[in-house]
Structure formats: structure tokens, C-alpha cells
Design a protein around this motif. Structure first.
Motif, PDB file in Angstrom:
ATOM      1  N   ILE A  96      25.626  26.055 -78.290  1.00  0.00           N
ATOM      2  CA  ILE A  96      25.350  25.584 -79.649  1.00  0.00           C
ATOM      3  C   ILE A  96      24.090  24.711 -79.580  1.00  0.00           C
ATOM      4  CG2 ILE A  96      26.408  24.472 -81.688  1.00  0.00           C
ATOM      5  CD1 ILE A  96      28.101  26.776 -80.484  1.00  0.00           C
ATOM      6  N   SER A  97      23.341  24.634 -80.716  1.00  0.00           N
ATOM      7  CA  SER A  97      22.022  23.975 -80.651  1.00  0.00           C
ATOM      8  C   SER A  97      22.112  22.510 -80.198  1.00  0.00           C
ATOM      9  CB  SER A  97      21.297  24.088 -81.988  1.00  0.00           C
ATOM     10  OG  SER A  97      22.112  23.551 -82.995  1.00  0.00           O
ATOM     11  N   HIS A  98      23.181  21.770 -80.599  1.00  0.00           N
ATOM     12  CA  HIS A  98      23.224  20.354 -80.173  1.00  0.00           C
ATOM     13  C   HIS A  98      23.362  20.255 -78.659  1.00  0.00           C
ATOM     14  CE1 HIS A  98      27.616  21.010 -80.191  1.00  0.00           C
ATOM     15  NE2 HIS A  98      27.560  21.310 -81.465  1.00  0.00           N
ATOM     16  N   ASP A  99      24.053  21.198 -78.060  1.00  0.00           N
ATOM     17  CA  ASP A  99      24.230  21.190 -76.606  1.00  0.00           C
ATOM     18  C   ASP A  99      22.930  21.616 -75.909  1.00  0.00           C
ATOM     19  OD1 ASP A  99      25.577  21.004 -74.210  1.00  0.00           O
ATOM     20  OD2 ASP A  99      26.447  23.013 -74.332  1.00  0.00           O
ATOM     21  N   ALA A 100      22.276  22.643 -76.469  1.00  0.00           N
ATOM     22  CA  ALA A 100      21.002  23.103 -75.892  1.00  0.00           C
ATOM     23  C   ALA A 100      19.960  21.992 -75.983  1.00  0.00           C
ATOM     24  CB  ALA A 100      20.519  24.355 -76.626  1.00  0.00           C
ATOM     25  N   ALA A 101      19.969  21.254 -77.108  1.00  0.00           N
ATOM     26  CA  ALA A 101      18.990  20.164 -77.269  1.00  0.00           C
ATOM     27  C   ALA A 101      19.250  19.063 -76.238  1.00  0.00           C
ATOM     28  CB  ALA A 101      19.064  19.597 -78.685  1.00  0.00           C
ATOM     29  N   GLY A 102      20.514  18.803 -75.932  1.00  0.00           N
ATOM     30  CA  GLY A 102      20.858  17.796 -74.920  1.00  0.00           C
ATOM     31  C   GLY A 102      20.367  18.225 -73.555  1.00  0.00           C
ATOM     32  N   GLU A 103      20.590  19.497 -73.235  1.00  0.00           N
ATOM     33  CA  GLU A 103      20.110  20.025 -71.942  1.00  0.00           C
ATOM     34  C   GLU A 103      18.592  19.879 -71.840  1.00  0.00           C
ATOM     35  OE1 GLU A 103      20.844  24.317 -71.277  1.00  0.00           O
ATOM     36  OE2 GLU A 103      19.219  24.228 -69.816  1.00  0.00           O
ATOM     37  N   LEU A 104      17.894  20.261 -72.929  1.00  0.00           N
ATOM     38  CA  LEU A 104      16.432  20.212 -72.895  1.00  0.00           C
ATOM     39  C   LEU A 104      15.948  18.768 -72.745  1.00  0.00           C
ATOM     40  CD1 LEU A 104      13.746  21.661 -73.064  1.00  0.00           C
ATOM     41  CD2 LEU A 104      13.921  21.596 -75.556  1.00  0.00           C
ATOM     42  N   GLN A 105      16.599  17.851 -73.456  1.00  0.00           N
ATOM     43  CA  GLN A 105      16.197  16.441 -73.366  1.00  0.00           C
ATOM     44  C   GLN A 105      16.312  15.938 -71.924  1.00  0.00           C
ATOM     45  OE1 GLN A 105      14.599  14.420 -75.193  1.00  0.00           O
ATOM     46  NE2 GLN A 105      14.868  12.698 -73.772  1.00  0.00           N
ATOM     47  N   ARG A 106      17.414  16.330 -71.239  1.00  0.00           N
ATOM     48  CA  ARG A 106      17.551  15.893 -69.846  1.00  0.00           C
ATOM     49  C   ARG A 106      16.468  16.520 -68.971  1.00  0.00           C
ATOM     50  NH1 ARG A 106      22.289  12.848 -68.657  1.00  0.00           N
ATOM     51  NH2 ARG A 106      21.136  12.309 -66.800  1.00  0.00           N
ATOM     52  N   GLY A 107      16.058  17.733 -69.322  1.00  0.00           N
ATOM     53  CA  GLY A 107      14.956  18.374 -68.586  1.00  0.00           C
ATOM     54  C   GLY A 107      13.644  17.641 -68.830  1.00  0.00           C
ATOM     55  N   ILE A 108      13.397  17.271 -70.094  1.00  0.00           N
ATOM     56  CA  ILE A 108      12.151  16.567 -70.437  1.00  0.00           C
ATOM     57  C   ILE A 108      12.077  15.244 -69.676  1.00  0.00           C
ATOM     58  CG2 ILE A 108      10.958  15.367 -72.333  1.00  0.00           C
ATOM     59  CD1 ILE A 108      11.908  17.661 -74.189  1.00  0.00           C
ATOM     60  N   GLU A 109      13.225  14.606 -69.474  1.00  0.00           N
ATOM     61  CA  GLU A 109      13.216  13.331 -68.734  1.00  0.00           C
ATOM     62  C   GLU A 109      12.707  13.536 -67.294  1.00  0.00           C
ATOM     63  OE1 GLU A 109      17.121  11.659 -69.347  1.00  0.00           O
ATOM     64  OE2 GLU A 109      16.806  11.638 -71.518  1.00  0.00           O
ATOM     65  N   ASN A 110      12.950  14.715 -66.739  1.00  0.00           N
ATOM     66  CA  ASN A 110      12.408  15.006 -65.407  1.00  0.00           C
ATOM     67  C   ASN A 110      10.895  15.175 -65.451  1.00  0.00           C
ATOM     68  OD1 ASN A 110      15.414  16.460 -65.120  1.00  0.00           O
ATOM     69  ND2 ASN A 110      14.739  15.216 -63.417  1.00  0.00           N
ATOM     70  N   VAL A 111      10.394  15.709 -66.563  1.00  0.00           N
ATOM     71  CA  VAL A 111       8.934  15.822 -66.720  1.00  0.00           C
ATOM     72  C   VAL A 111       8.335  14.419 -66.846  1.00  0.00           C
ATOM     73  CG1 VAL A 111       7.059  16.793 -68.117  1.00  0.00           C
ATOM     74  CG2 VAL A 111       9.203  18.079 -67.831  1.00  0.00           C
ATOM     75  N   GLU A 112       9.029  13.548 -67.589  1.00  0.00           N
ATOM     76  CA  GLU A 112       8.541  12.159 -67.733  1.00  0.00           C
ATOM     77  C   GLU A 112       8.475  11.479 -66.362  1.00  0.00           C
ATOM     78  OE1 GLU A 112      11.391  10.637 -70.516  1.00  0.00           O
ATOM     79  OE2 GLU A 112      10.371  11.530 -72.234  1.00  0.00           O
ATOM     80  N   TYR A 113       9.491  11.715 -65.547  1.00  0.00           N
ATOM     81  CA  TYR A 113       9.485  11.109 -64.200  1.00  0.00           C
ATOM     82  C   TYR A 113       8.282  11.630 -63.406  1.00  0.00           C
ATOM     83  CZ  TYR A 113      11.165   9.486 -59.663  1.00  0.00           C
ATOM     84  OH  TYR A 113      11.272   8.866 -58.442  1.00  0.00           O
ATOM     85  N   ALA A 114       8.016  12.938 -63.554  1.00  0.00           N
ATOM     86  CA  ALA A 114       6.897  13.546 -62.819  1.00  0.00           C
ATOM     87  C   ALA A 114       5.558  12.963 -63.263  1.00  0.00           C
ATOM     88  CB  ALA A 114       6.909  15.069 -63.005  1.00  0.00           C
ATOM     89  N   CYS A 115       5.493  12.446 -64.504  1.00  0.00           N
ATOM     90  CA  CYS A 115       4.247  11.824 -64.981  1.00  0.00           C
ATOM     91  C   CYS A 115       3.890  10.590 -64.151  1.00  0.00           C
ATOM     92  CB  CYS A 115       4.369  11.417 -66.452  1.00  0.00           C
ATOM     93  SG  CYS A 115       4.438  12.818 -67.570  1.00  0.00           S
TER      94      CYS A 115
END
Ligand code: NAD
Length: 496
Positions: A93-112
Motif C-alpha cells: 500500500i502507498s503509505h508502506d511504500a512511502a515509509g520504505e522509500l523514506q528509509r532508503g532516502i535516509e541512507n542517501v543522506e548518510y552518503a552525503c
């Protein structure tokens, strides 16, 4: 029919290879096909990565990080599209997919933060006129092999850090839901990454075996089921590669008699049934200490489950969607049947859910099973479905023994109001990620993620600080600039 291909050297391609159907699990229909890379296609991707490496390793870390900043912005601008792609092929469901993506984006932020993370260590005057420093050099071409259940997040655990550390990457996503993974990799390209630094090959065992056997692949990160993780780890090691292979799980929550039972039930409902239980950190076993706690848990859980809504990914009012394939649906139902046959009590039965308008979807409803014992197959094995099993014990020691005896050691949690019990639990439990009244203790991006026992093969965990170590080699340089007139004679003793 639309065929999902590969991203090699900055170009989308489809080398007219074998293909496999991709299903929309909510409707049960084939929506697309995925190209299954031949050995030659994987070799092409590895060659592109190898060719891109010399320039990329010499690109200043701050410039590499700037690509990640732009990538983060593109991910945020494309949340709806990515969630729709995940929903269509995974069923989330979109709320779950958005949560997954947000956790992925946090890994990109760490890589910054790469320039800070790669600073190395320096010691002045380790001897007369001698300075010494350690630096972290990239490995070269590294590979990632990922599972179906987090098509956005798990790849993002790997390649942002690998790339920002100066490596070039070949990713082999799950062949069951590859579209969001491929689209995200295209966004990274759009963010300004030079061609060849990031490559995606879709495929199956043939592609994986090529990555594992190729001399130019220096390290492999894997996430998936334990049997494949073991195969990947042993093969990669035998071929001289660094490897981390994260496997399956069976996550227990201890429910103590003093727990805030309403809070525990609310937390457990989400942690057990969210994403249809297809999470390696899903809580699939509640270990109730004492019959009073068990009775209260089962009765409150039964009530809470009356409101659970299973349905198609496109209705955001649903709590969770279908499981990934019809074979997996049958497997989950098989585990429920076997628990019943072995004497457990199915209290809430999700074996035949009615989802209006989606009669052919791969749905399993939320299921609660009481009186499960450690001898049962459904207890021993990972179900990976929306099934919560309750095991009854008399003491906290027995509950901890159960968890410590289990072959998996990914995540666990205790619900209690007793700080001393919680501290004893977190000190002594043989599990890699522990929650105290937190049912899904998935570490944030600046810690690292990994289980113990047969949930992880290798030493370093995924993402966070461990990723810097995994994706780099330490080199220590010792340097002397003799002062004029101060020349040391030859020394034959070991330098001290
Ligand atoms: P899977 O093991 O079937 O597949 C994972 C990857 O391995 C895919 O890319 C697949 O193509 C490849 N693969 C499959 N069979 C192979 C073979 N015989 N040889 C070589 N490669 C092969 O896993 P899945 O069903 O996609 O994902 C679910 C599993 O992943 C669950 O067990 C879950 O617990 C686990 N998982 C673990 C974590 C973790 O962090 N520990 C996270 C997510 C998922």
C-alpha cells in the motif's frame, strides 16, 4: 508486452534474452516481463563499471557527495511514481511504500557525508620525523544482489555508500519487482553520475553466478533468504571476494505480565501484519510470559484484528496488500494448515479472505495462532506472511532461551515496564537488533543493520558506519622526510 531491461554504462538496454513474467499481485495478472541477463550482458556491465572506476576513484569525495545531494532531491520529487511502481509489482500500500522509500532516502543522506566519513586517521611523529596515516581506498567494482520485499530501500542500503566511497556498482535486483529499482537507478544517472559508475542487470541465477565468479568483482553485498545467502557467501569467499550476506529471520517479541497490554497489541498488529508480514524484521512470534498475559494478549489481539483491512495496493485505506506470488500464498496457507494439524489453535483465520473486486489477487488475511510450540514446523521456519503465532511460557528465562535457541537472530523485542528486566534482556539475548517496547527496531541510517546467527553471514553489517569499512580497503602510509644533516645509519633491529 513491456519488457524491463537493464541499465549499462548509462544506457537502457534489453539484449533480447530470456524473459520472466512480472505479476501484479493485487490482480493476479501478468503486467510486464523482465529480461533475464545472460552471462555476456553481466560481463558487459562489469566491464563498464571497471572502465569508469579510474576516473571515479579520483573524483573528490565532495563532488561524489554532490551527486548524492541531487539524487536525494530527485527521489523526493518522484515519491508518488516510485510508490506506484512498488505497489504494482510488490503489492505494498502507498503509505508502506512511502515509509520504505523514506528509509532508503535516509541512507542517501548518510552518503552525503562522505567527505567526513572518508577522512581517515593521522598520527604525527610516530618516530623521529616520521608521520603515519591510514586512508580508506575504494575496492573497484562491487556488486549487490537484492530481494523482492524492499525493492527501493534494500538497494539503497548498498550502492549510495559503495559509490560515494569511490567504487563502481553492478546491482542485480529481484526479478519479481524490478521496475522501481531500475527507475531509481535512472534517477541517480540523472543526478549527474558518470556513465558506468552505476549499472543494473536484471536476471536470475545465471546473472548472480556471473557476478560471483568474475575476477573483476571485488565485493558482494547480498540480502535475501538464508539458503541463498549461505550459497552466495561461500561462493564469493571461495572466489576471494569480500562478502556480506544477510538472510532470513524469525523475530520474537516477549510480552511480560507487567507490559502495557494495549500498547503492546497496537505495536504488534503493525509489526506482524504490516507489509503482509513480508519484512525480515516482521514480528512473527509473540512469547507470552504466564497464562494471564497470554490470555489478555490473545483476546485483545483478536479484537484489534477485527479492523484489519487486507486489499489491493491502490486503496490507501487498506492496512496491507497481497503476498508476492500465488506460490507464496499457498506456502503461507500451508504453514497455517500445518500448525493446526500439529495441535495449535487458529484463533483468527486469514486463509480465505474476500477482497471485493480482486478475486484473483494473492491475498492472505491476518492470522493469529495460539498454543504454538517450538517443535512445530510453522515455528521453526520463516513464514514471511501475515501470521502471528503465540507461544506460551512460564518465565522470562524460558522466553529468552527459546529466542537464543532459534537458528535466526535478526530482530527481537520485549514489552515490559520493568527497566531491570529490559536491561537484562538486551544484554543477554543472542540477536543483532533489539527493541525495548519498540517492535521493529530497524536501526537508523547512521547505525548499521544486521542480524546474528543464520541471519547474517559475514562480519560487517549493512549501511551506516560498517558500510564505509565494507566498501573500502585500509591503506596505512608511513612517511619520513629526513632533515638535512640528520641521517640515520642502517639499523638491523626491528624498528621501534
Ligand atoms: P531470495 O533469496 O529468493 O532472492 C534474493 C536474491 O537472490 C534475488 O535477487 C534472487 O534473484 C537471487 N536468487 C534467488 N535464488 C537464487 C539462486 N538459486 N542462486 C543465485 N541467486 C538467487 O529472497 P526473496 O524471496 O527475494 O526475499 C525474501 C527473503 O529475504 C526472506 O527470507 C527475508 O527474510 C530476506 N530478507 C532479509 C533481510 C535482512 O536484512 N536480513 C532483508 C530483506 C529480506
Amino acid at each position: 508486452m513491456n519488457i524491463v531491461g537493464h541499465l549499462i554504462n548509462g544506457e537502457m538496454c534489453n539484449n533480447a534474452e530470456r524473459t520472466q513474467d512480472i505479476f501484479n499481485p493485487s490482480t493476479g495478472e501478468v503486467s510486464k516481463q523482465v529480461a533475464l541477463a545472460s552471462t555476456a550482458t553481466v560481463e558487459e556491465a562489469i566491464a563498464a563499471a571497471k572502465a569508469a572506476f579510474p576516473a571515479w576513484r579520483n573524483t573528490p569525495p565532495a563532488k561524489r557527495a554532490q551527486v548524492m545531494f541531487r539524487f536525494k532531491m530527485l527521489l523526493e520529487q518522484n515519491v508518488d511514481k516510485i510508490c506506484a511502481l512498488i505497489g504494482e509489482e510488490h503489492g505494498k500500500i502507498s503509505h508502506d511504500a512511502a515509509g520504505e522509500l523514506q528509509r532508503g532516502i535516509e541512507n542517501v543522506e548518510y552518503a552525503c557525508g562522505a567527505p567526513e566519513l572518508l577522512k581517515g586517521e593521522h598520527s604525527k611523529n610516530v618516530g623521529p620525523n616520521i608521520d603515519s596515516w591510514s586512508e580508506f581506498q575504494p575496492l573497484g567494482v562491487v556488486a549487490g544482489i537484492t530481494p523482492f520485499n524492499f525493492p527501493a530501500m534494500v538497494p539503497l542500503w548498498m550502492y549510495p555508500m559503495a559509490i560515494v566511497c569511490g567504487n563502481c556498482f553492478v546491482l542485480k535486483p529481484s526479478e519479481r519487482d524490478p521496475s522501481s529499482t531500475l527507475f531509481i537507478a535512472q534517477l541517480l544517472q540523472e543526478a549527474g553520475l558518470p556513465n558506468g559508475v552505476m549499472n543494473v542487470v536484471n536476471g536470475d541465477k545465471e546473472a548472480v553466478d556471473c557476478l560471483l565468479g568474475h575476477d573483476d568483482v571485488k565485493a558482494v553485498s547480498f540480502v535475501g533468504s538464508t539458503s541463498i545467502a549461505e550459497y552466495i557467501y561461500s561462493t564469493a569467499n571461495a572466489n576471494g571476494k569480500r562478502c556480506q550476506a544477510l538472510g532470513g529471520a524469525k523475530n520474537h517479541a516477549i510480552v511480560m505480565p507487567d507490559a502495557d497490554m494495549d500498547n503492546a497489541v497496537n505495536q504488534l498488529v503493525g509489526a506482524a501484519f504490516g507489509s503482509s508480514g513480508e519484512r525480515c524484521m516482521a514480528l512473527s512470534v509473540a512469547v507470552a510470559v504466564g497464562d494471564n498475559a497470554a490470555d489478555a494478549l490473545v483476546s485483545k489481539m483478536t479484537k484489534a484484528m477485527e479492523n484489519l483491512k487486507v486489499g489491493a495496493y491502490c486503496d490507501s485505506g487498506n492496512d496491507f496488500g497481497p503476498v508476492i506470488t500465488s506460490q507464496h500464498q499457498q506456502k503461507v496457507v500451508g504453514y497455517i494448515n500445518s500448525a493446526e494439524e500439529q495441535g495449535a489453535k487458529v484463533v483468527v483465520d486469514g486463509r480465505n479472505p474476500q477482497v471485493e473486486g480482486f478475486a484473483n489477487g494473492f491475498f492472505v488475511g491476518g492470522t493469529l495462532i495460539d498454543n504454538v510450540t517450538p517443535e512445530m514446523v510453522s515455528y521453526k521456519e520463516e513464514i514471511f506472511g501475515p501470521v502471528l503465532q503465540v507461544v506460551r511460557v512460564d518465565t522470562m528465562e524460558q522466553a529468552m532461551q527459546l529466542i537464543n535457541d532459534h537458528e535466526y537472530g535478526n530482530g527481537t523485542c520485549i514489552f515490559t515496564r520493568d527497566g531491570e528486566a529490559a536491561r537484562y534482556f538486551s544484554d543477554n539475548i543472542q540477536v543483532g537488533m533489539v527493541g525495548i517496547n519498540v517492535p521493529l527496531p530497524v536501526p537508523v541510517s547512521y547505525h548499521s543493520f544486521g542480524g546474528w546467527k543464520r541471519s547474517l553471514f559475514g562480519d560487517l553489517h549493512a549501511y551506516g558506519p560498517d558500510a564505509v569499512r565494507f566498501y573500502t580497503k585500509r591503506k596505512t602510509i608511513t612517511q619520513r622526510w629526513p632533515s638535512a644533516g640528520v641521517r640515520e645509519g642502517a639499523q638491523f633491529a626491528f624498528p621501534a
